[in-house]
Design a protein around this motif. Structure first.
Motif, mmCIF file in Angstrom:
data_model
loop_
_atom_site.group_PDB
_atom_site.id
_atom_site.type_symbol
_atom_site.label_atom_id
_atom_site.label_comp_id
_atom_site.label_asym_id
_atom_site.label_seq_id
_atom_site.Cartn_x
_atom_site.Cartn_y
_atom_site.Cartn_z
ATOM 1 N N TRP A 101 11.444 2.985 -3.397
ATOM 2 C CA TRP A 101 9.882 2.761 -3.479
ATOM 3 C C TRP A 101 9.030 1.845 -2.984
ATOM 4 O O TRP A 101 9.076 1.783 -1.833
ATOM 5 N N GLY A 102 7.810 1.884 -3.407
ATOM 6 C CA GLY A 102 6.636 1.601 -2.491
ATOM 7 C C GLY A 102 5.644 1.747 -3.699
ATOM 8 O O GLY A 102 5.173 2.368 -3.910
ATOM 9 N N VAL A 103 4.369 1.202 -2.419
ATOM 10 C CA VAL A 103 2.814 1.224 -2.762
ATOM 11 C C VAL A 103 1.951 2.396 -1.509
ATOM 12 O O VAL A 103 2.450 1.367 -0.827
ATOM 13 N N VAL A 104 1.086 3.124 -1.467
ATOM 14 C CA VAL A 104 0.724 3.569 -1.101
ATOM 15 C C VAL A 104 -1.049 3.006 -2.001
ATOM 16 O O VAL A 104 -1.298 3.463 -3.112
ATOM 17 N N PRO A 105 -2.398 3.557 -0.698
ATOM 18 C CA PRO A 105 -3.400 3.672 -1.423
ATOM 19 C C PRO A 105 -3.669 4.737 -2.421
ATOM 20 O O PRO A 105 -3.192 5.762 -1.845
ATOM 21 N N ARG A 106 -4.525 5.331 -3.470
ATOM 22 C CA ARG A 106 -5.033 6.596 -3.783
ATOM 23 C C ARG A 106 -5.739 6.897 -2.570
ATOM 24 O O ARG A 106 -6.732 6.263 -2.138
#
Length: 149
Positions: free
Chosen positions: A127-132
């Motif tokens: 899992w992770g987070v990326v800019p929109r």
């Protein structure tokens, strides 16, 4: 686990995407639709993939409503299935509140909150987070690998 670019989605077998109101009702509807869609795609309600992805969806959409909400803005959900994994992506419009997979820790037994991303980290294989893309905000994504056939 990564905080930057999610792995490529080559070989997508099925996809579902929809926008939801940034309300508890929108989060609940998103969770139910993901569970139904996974069942339609051959991952039964009582199966480990459906149960894990439904719980992950519940946590990510609740976070989008609670922590990523900007008045008048919806959150978006995208569900992808490949032959190797199922991925959920939840996009909100709040840029400054970005979770960090490296900082997720097990909450103390008496804490009243803080379990959502811990559960995501425990249930997801990645899992992770990326800019929109193309607008302010972020996308939090999580994947569950499918058992080998």
């Amino acid at each position: 686990m990564t905080t930057e670019t999610p792995p490529p989605v080559a070989g997508t077998v099925a996809e579902f995407a929809m926008r939801f109101t940034s309300t508890p009702r929108g989060a609940r509807l998103a969770r139910r639709l993901v569970s139904h869609r996974l069942d339609d795609w051959g991952h039964p309600y009582d199966g480990s993939v459906n149960e894990a992805m439904t719980l992950i969806t519940a946590e990510l959409t609740a976070n989008a409503v609670r922590h990523g909400h900007v008045p008048g803005r919806d959150f978006a959900l995208r569900l992808l299935a490949t032959e190797a994994f199922v991925r959920i992506e939840v996009t909100d419009t709040r840029t400054e509140r970005r979770p960090s997979p490296e900082k997720v820790c097990r909450p103390e037994w008496d804490e009243e909150s803080g379990r959502g991303l811990y559960l995501v980290a425990e249930l997801a294989d990645r899992w992770g987070v990326v800019p929109r893309t193309g607008a302010p905000g972020k996308t939090v994504w999580a994947e569950v690998e499918l058992p080998c056939h």
